[in-house]
Write an enzyme that holds these catalytic residues in place. Structure first.
Site, PDB file in Angstrom:
ATOM      1  N   ASP A 116       0.687  -1.359   0.034  1.00 35.12           N
ATOM      2  CA  ASP A 116       0.143   0.145  -0.208  1.00 35.12           C
ATOM      3  C   ASP A 116       0.851   1.435  -0.182  1.00 35.12           C
ATOM      4  OD1 ASP A 116       0.998  -0.139   2.564  1.00 35.12           O
ATOM      5  OD2 ASP A 116      -1.006   0.074   3.720  1.00 35.12           O
ATOM      6  N   HIS A 117       1.940   1.193   0.423  1.00 39.84           N
ATOM      7  CA  HIS A 117       2.857   2.422   0.454  1.00 39.84           C
ATOM      8  C   HIS A 117       3.598   2.916  -0.602  1.00 39.84           C
ATOM      9  CE1 HIS A 117       2.039   2.453   4.666  1.00 39.84           C
ATOM     10  NE2 HIS A 117       2.851   3.289   5.347  1.00 39.84           N
ATOM     11  N   ASP A 181       3.483  -0.682  11.333  1.00 35.88           N
ATOM     12  CA  ASP A 181       2.961   0.572  10.856  1.00 35.88           C
ATOM     13  C   ASP A 181       2.416   1.323  12.273  1.00 35.88           C
ATOM     14  OD1 ASP A 181       2.235   2.345   8.069  1.00 35.88           O
ATOM     15  OD2 ASP A 181       0.814   2.703   9.657  1.00 35.88           O
ATOM     16  N   ARG A 487      -1.941  12.780   9.931  1.00 33.87           N
ATOM     17  CA  ARG A 487      -0.809  13.129  10.436  1.00 33.87           C
ATOM     18  C   ARG A 487      -0.758  14.330   9.305  1.00 33.87           C
ATOM     19  NH1 ARG A 487       2.684   8.357  11.418  1.00 33.87           N
ATOM     20  NH2 ARG A 487       1.813   8.517  13.422  1.00 33.87           N
ATOM     21  N   SER A 682       5.880   7.958  13.113  1.00 30.46           N
ATOM     22  CA  SER A 682       5.576   6.707  11.975  1.00 30.46           C
ATOM     23  C   SER A 682       6.430   5.710  12.951  1.00 30.46           C
ATOM     24  CB  SER A 682       6.448   6.628  10.553  1.00 30.46           C
ATOM     25  OG  SER A 682       6.523   5.374  10.246  1.00 30.46           O
ATOM     26  N   ARG A 684       8.378   3.692  11.400  1.00 26.70           N
ATOM     27  CA  ARG A 684       9.662   3.105  10.605  1.00 26.70           C
ATOM     28  C   ARG A 684      10.919   2.801  11.448  1.00 26.70           C
ATOM     29  NH1 ARG A 684       9.153   8.525   7.541  1.00 26.70           N
ATOM     30  NH2 ARG A 684       7.209   7.732   7.388  1.00 26.70           N
TER      31      ARG A 684
END
Length: 793
Positions: A116-117, A181, A487, A682, A684
């Site tokens: 999806d990213h 995520d 965000r 995030s 990440r």
């Protein structure tokens, strides 16, 4: 749509359900109550001698050692056994690379990858999807073959946003799910504990290792009254964000409860009145639906919360049934009295929100906790000099892309179209999943939004994460956008630091895009139709779920084969997108002497500042290449600039990554000095991997965001905090630091830091840490992955 194997999960302390792929049948499996989210005697009221919150029931019910686990909110580390893992494609690359490095043959729990990213919004859904499949073919092939090899389900590009797919397929009351995520808490809208983590945490769970989580505190949000008019569920979390701020939920689970959720009876359901009180308070006195509750839980990430959760109710049952999981709903019904907080349970903090008094909100710019009533934001914008004209309105994303969200926006659009109006601003629509896309196409919502001037983008994250090829402005041009996203950090959506991004509900976005200005308040202001007559938009209404069944659209799921012995996973040594990982070096057994300061960060430093997304997403599987974005968004306190730091050897200013590489090449170890809530945003883990790769040894701040602190520990770095936050001011970018006490590194014992100034003077301060014994072993081994390999030998 094909369903992945859910695996066996304990529910209500009585057994488990296994959910097989493809068909819609569910098989009850015999198993003990061990691991039950309903907290058996050893971990429940008899042991703790008190009523439990709902989140405690679920979390403590997944303890690896319920009888022996120490349980103290905010202090003890829990060892948990999550039910499943979900990974989006940008973070899955590094997670799967780490899993491959572990040497294990298969994942130990049901796991999925969701593409999806990596889909950039440019021209529209179909064209953008085709382009993404072409330019990301190498990465998609890696994820698909790695999934097939190691037993991980693969949702292909175009299937939808990870959190909507989880809600439609995998979330359910009582589940403990981790996802790579930060918006994984979306699943709390179906009564589960769903937590965002870094890839290394996911690897632990996939490897069958108990997952560590500091025992969360619990913040109760008591909802009273009911929503009406233009006020929407999104306004609940926008209001809460304004109360708690971006760090107010750190280390806590937010648990929604009260009469606004479950004590107002609602009728009109199929089959007559509900058997027990429903959660009430949809936009017009109707109940909060599961997707509405998911919206609130999703954006709980913006207050730093570990996750958020709602108690089980009839709306959850209806949603589960509508998405092919009626047997789960029926089982939850049997134990509905357990899937709610116990009467008299204790919350560490209690907030009350009267839904009847709540007004529509819009938060921003540049931070999601700057809350304004929609009625007031225009005046504030004028005072602050924010652009009033709205260049783009964007609806969708994982926060607000449900059938009901699209229906409410379409209801606003129809009113404008009836008076001959279209959007004054550009307008984009992002469906949350292929199922949502197909259903809103069938039911006409998508066409209504197109008629208003909207462009329907691919079922993906798109502009929400910076995957947006924006043509209407130049970088550095001051402008305003409004979104229904979660965000809005500086440069988050389009990499332009002058874009003033505001977040609000999809219906407010639609209304503002029609009016074209922040000064418009749909509750009171009028628009002028093409006939010259003034009219006011009525508050929108829409069905929570489609009257017909959902249209599943295209089948986009790949189930891993039973026999994967012949499956190969190839990573080219010359690839610019993927790179096999080399283990980080172990601690050498010595204190850290004369560490250079790479950068002393001024103010907010999110994971977007540390490891930017947008065009950098293409390098998420290649650690060396993506390290070229290290801290390029952080503001250097020495000169007030981004991506400009002094090289301590040459005395020249240059980009942060180049300076870090210089230090690494010359054997100079370094640290970062940060401010409050360092690493918010995030999940990440690249924001931890990159500094480790380029030679960092410690990150010293006033405070950390939860996920980032854990990610740093996992990669063998030292996340440390000033015992006295004022000591931040004692350190200057030209100083050197020595960290002492590592030979006696123990939980709860501060480390000593000697600040060496260029003039020869020194100061000594204390640095706190939150390491436990296991995490100290990660540091000594060089990383959690290194430690895992040591234990396998």
């Amino acid at each position: 749509m094909s369903r992945d194997i859910f695996g066996c999960h304990n529910l209500a302390g009585v057994g488990a359900y296994c959910y097989p792929m493809g068909n819609q049948e569910y098989y009850q499996a015999s198993c003990s109550a061990q691991g039950s989210p309903m907290a058996k005697e050893s971990s429940g009221p008899d042991r703790l001698n008190r009523p439990l919150t709902l989140s405690e029931k679920i979390v403590y019910g997944h303890l690896d050692d319920p009888a022996g686990q120490e349980i103290e909110r905010g202090r003890s580390y829990l060892r948990l056994r999550p039910d499943r893992v979900a990974m989006q494609d940008a973070t899955a690359q590094m997670a799967m690379l780490q899993f491959i490095s572990s040497g294990l043959p298969k994942v130990a729990v049901p796991s999925t990858i969701h593409c999806d990213h990596l889909i950039e919004a440019q021209l529209g859904g179909e064209k953008d999807l085709r382009r993404a499949k072409d330019i990301n073919q190498e990465v998609y092939n890696f994820l698909a073959t790695a999934g097939a090899k190691y037993g991980v389900g693969f949702w292909k590009p175009g299937s939808g946003i990870i959190h909507q797919i989880i809600l439609e397929n995998y979330a359910y009351p009582g589940v403990l799910l981790i996802g790579t995520d930060s918006h994984t808490p979306n699943g709390g809208g179906l009564g589960g504990i769903c937590i965002g983590v870094g890839g290394a945490d996911a690897v632990d769970v996939m490897a069958g290792i108990p997952w560590e989580l500091k025992c969360p505190k619990v913040i109760g949000v008591k909802l009273t009254g009911s929503l009406s008019g233009w006020t929407s569920p999104k306004d609940v979390i926008l209001k809460v964000a304004g109360i708690l701020t971006v760090k107010g939920g750190t280390g806590a689970i937010v648990e929604y409860h009260g009469p606004g959720v479950d004590s107002i009876s609602c009728t009109g359901e199929e089959g007559g009145q509900a058997a027990w009180p429903l959660p009430c308070a949809g936009p017009h006195g109707s109940p909060l639906g599961s997707r509405s509750m998911a919206t609130i839980c999703n954006m709980g990430a913006e207050i730093g919360a570990t996750t958020s959760v709602f108690p089980y109710n009839q709306r959850m049952k209806k949603y589960l049934s509508k998405t092919g999981r009626a047997d789960i709903a029926n089982l939850a019904d049997e134990f509905k009295d357990h899937l709610v907080p116990d009467p008299g349970c204790h919350y560490d903090q209690l907030i009350e929100v009267n839904l009847s008094e709540l007004k529509p909100h819009i938060n921003g710019p540049f931070t999601p906790d700057l809350a304004h009533p929609v009625a007031e934001v225009g005046k504030v914008a004028e005072k602050e000099g924010w652009p009033l004209d709205i260049r783009v309105g964007l609806i969708g994303s994982c926060t607000n892309s449900s059938y009901e969200d699209m229906g409410r926006s379409a209801a606003v659009a129809k009113q404008a179209l009836a008076h001959g109006l279209k959007c004054k601003s550009q307008f984009t629509i992002t469906p949350g999943s292929e199922q949502i896309r197909a259903t809103i196409e069938r039911d006409g919502y998508a066409q209504i939004l197109r008629d208003l001037g909207g462009i329907v983008l691919a079922n993906a994250c798109g502009p929400c994460i910076g995957q947006w090829d924006r043509k209407d402005i130049k970088k550095g041009e001051k402008n305003t956008i409004v979104t229904s996203y979660n965000r809005n950090f500086t440069g988050r959506n389009d990499a332009n630091p002058e874009t003033h991004a505001f977040v609000t509900s999809p219906e407010i976005v639609t209304a503002l895009a029609i009016a074209g200005t922040l000064k418009f308040n749909p509750e009171t202001d009028y628009l002028t139709g093409t006939d010259g007559k003034k009219f006011k938009l009525e508050a929108p209404d829409a069905d929570e779920l489609p009257k017909a069944e959902f249209d599943p659209g295209q089948d986009t799921y790949q189930h891993p084969p039973k026999d994967s012995s012949g499956q190969h996973v190839d990573v080219s040594p010359t690839s610019q997108r993927l790179q096999l990982l080399e283990p980080f070096d172990k601690w050498d057994g010595k204190d850290l002497e004369d560490l250079q300061i790479l950068i002393k960060v001024k103010g907010k430093c999110t994971t977007d500042h540390i490891s930017a997304a947008g065009p950098w997403l293409k390098f998420r599987g290649h650690l060396d290449n993506i390290s070229n974005n290290l801290l390029i968004g952080a503001i250097n306190i020495e000169n007030g600039k981004a991506n400009s730091v002094r090289n301590a050897v040459t005395q020249e200013f240059g980009p942060v990554p180049d300076t870090a590489r210089y230090y690494k090449k010359h054997g100079i170890r370094w640290v970062v000095i940060g401010d409050e809530n360092y690493g918010e945003g995030s999940s990440r883990e690249h924001a931890a991997l990159e500094p480790r790769h380029l030679g960092a040894r410690a990150i010293i701040t006033k405070s950390f965001a939860r996920i980032h602190e854990t990610n740093l520990k996992k990669q063998g770095l030292l996340p440390l905090t000033f015992a006295d936050p004022a000591d931040y001011n004692k350190i200057h970018p030209v100083d050197k630091l020595t960290i002492q006490g590592l030979k006696d590194f123990t939980p709860g014992k501060p480390l000593k830091c000697i600040i060496k100034h260029p003039n020869g003077t020194q100061e000594t301060i204390l640095l706190n840490h939150t390491f436990n014994e296991t995490q100290i072993e990660w540091f000594r081994a060089g990383s959690a992955l290194n430690r895992m390999k040591e234990l396998q030998q």
